[in-house]
Design an enzyme around this catalytic site. Structure first.
Site, PDB file in Angstrom:
ATOM      1  N   CYS A  99      46.766  43.099 150.891  1.00 57.23           N
ATOM      2  CA  CYS A  99      47.840  42.270 149.578  1.00 57.23           C
ATOM      3  C   CYS A  99      48.225  41.268 149.815  1.00 57.23           C
ATOM      4  O   CYS A  99      48.241  40.554 148.699  1.00 57.23           O
ATOM      5  CB  CYS A  99      48.947  43.597 149.497  1.00 57.23           C
ATOM      6  SG  CYS A  99      49.935  43.310 148.197  1.00 57.23           S
ATOM      7  N   CYS A 195      52.670  50.684 149.267  1.00 52.77           N
ATOM      8  CA  CYS A 195      53.222  50.499 148.134  1.00 52.77           C
ATOM      9  C   CYS A 195      52.711  51.363 147.120  1.00 52.77           C
ATOM     10  O   CYS A 195      53.649  51.947 146.175  1.00 52.77           O
ATOM     11  CB  CYS A 195      53.029  49.186 147.420  1.00 52.77           C
ATOM     12  SG  CYS A 195      51.379  48.459 147.069  1.00 52.77           S
TER      13      CYS A 195
END
Length: 370
Positions: A99, A195
């Site tokens: 990410c 997340c």
């Protein structure tokens, strides 16, 4: 003229204090919330919406502009698809590293530069230092919170445009600054988990996206001990959730290997069983913070997972572009798919995806051969 900084605001205390410190330092600060995932929790609430609202409240407190940008497609294409593909290969990926590489310090940076930003900023516990025209990534001051491990695959170009406003602080100092300035997020708990999974059941989440099939649990001597619920649910060194307690000596069992073709989960009994240890690894797609590989062979230290103590290692470049990392001492539960991150003192040199490991005892080479 004031420098423009676009700050990634997550709705947590770290990015909130980063916004405050940047404003106090005289920057023209814009807060930007990245919406990377859209899924409601078990109560029907989208936590991303809650976090965005918290970030907006802090931006309003500080009097800075605030916007939300949607990176869901980029995240799905570059991070989540990678995450699923790695599990299909029997590996255990680290989506947070990807990410940072693909979204926060790539898509986000590109977006910020289109808005004529001079810098981007993140609330990471890490530091940047410029030396002789090169940008170095340093560990954060707070060793318990240091996030350089997750930043090990970002580029020199990204680092040259990045500020880490809280990298020189301890977490407790960040909390104190938030409380002293009555920031809305001062007492907000730190987020945990990946997340897009958050604090939900990880196995349940994987079952939603990947097909699983029961198979045999076999000890390293070839004895069938039970059934596993699908190899994607296990990782090397795992102790909990295997479901074969009470067998053998009474010592705990650990995952020692996975064979995808035969759908076998291998286990070893006892936390110091030699089948759990390796002495070297092959790393693929190495990424170097300075943009080029150091002179090899390289004596340095490495981490093979977040929060691990540094391990002294020797690194060599292989002809195919992969790297070989030899450990000064046997290491437990080094896991393919995770990231081997290299350090020279406080400097993070870069990271490589763990492709394979060399076991301490050659007779256990079969454990992860697919």
């Amino acid at each position: 003229m004031r420098k423009k900084v676009i700050l990634g605001m997550s709705g947590g205390v770290d990015s909130s204090v980063s916004a405050l410190l940047l404003k106090e330092a005289g920057y023209d600060v814009i807060g930007l919330f990245m919406k990377n995932w859209d899924e409601k929790d078990e109560f029907g609430v989208c936590t991303a919406t809650e976090d965005a609202n918290d970030a907006r409240r802090v931006a309003n407190q500080l009097g800075i502009p605030f916007y939300v940008i949607n990176f869901e497609k980029e995240y799905w294409d570059r991070v989540f698809t990678y995450f699923l593909d790695e599990y299909k290969k029997g590996r255990t990926p680290n989506p947070d590293v990807m990410c940072n590489q693909e979204i926060k310090f790539n898509s986000f940076l590109d977006y910020a530069l289109k808005l004529d930003a001079d810098y981007i900023a993140m609330g990471h516990y890490a530091q940047v230092e410029k030396r002789e025209g090169k940008y170095y990534l340093l560990r954060g001051k707070d060793r318990n919170k240091d996030q350089s491990y997750f930043l090990s695959r970002i580029s020199q170009q990204a680092l040259s445009r990045t500020l880490f406003p809280i990298g020189h602080l301890e977490k407790k100092e960040v909390r104190e600054i938030a409380e002293n300035n009555n920031l809305y997020t001062a007492k907000k708990k730190d987020s945990t988990g990946i997340c897009f999974i958050g604090e939900r059941d990880f196995d349940e989440f994987l079952d939603k996206y990947l097909l699983t099939k029961e198979g045999d649990i076999v000890d390293v001597d070839g004895n069938v001990l039970g059934k596993h619920k699908g190899l994607i649910h296990y990782t090397l060194g795992q102790r909990r959730g295997i479901g074969i307690g009470g067998i053998g000596t009474g010592e705990p069992w650990f995952v020692a290997g996975k064979n995808l073709k035969k759908n076998i989960l291998y286990v070893a009994q006892g936390e110091n069983h030699p089948a759990l240890y390796s002495i070297s690894l092959i790393g693929e797609s190495p990424s170097w913070i300075l943009g080029e590989a150091p002179i090899m062979p390289l004596k340095c230290t490495a981490k093979f997972r977040y929060r691990q103590d540094d391990i002294p290692v020797t690194v060599d470049m292989l002809e195919n572009g992969n790297i070989h990392i030899g450990f000064d001492m046997p290491v437990k539960a080094v896991t393919p798919g995770q990231v081997a991150v290299l350090y020279q003192g406080e400097i993070c040199l870069g990271g490589s995806i763990i492709k394979s490991i060399e076991p301490l005892d050659k007779k256990y080479e079969y454990l992860n051969r697919n």
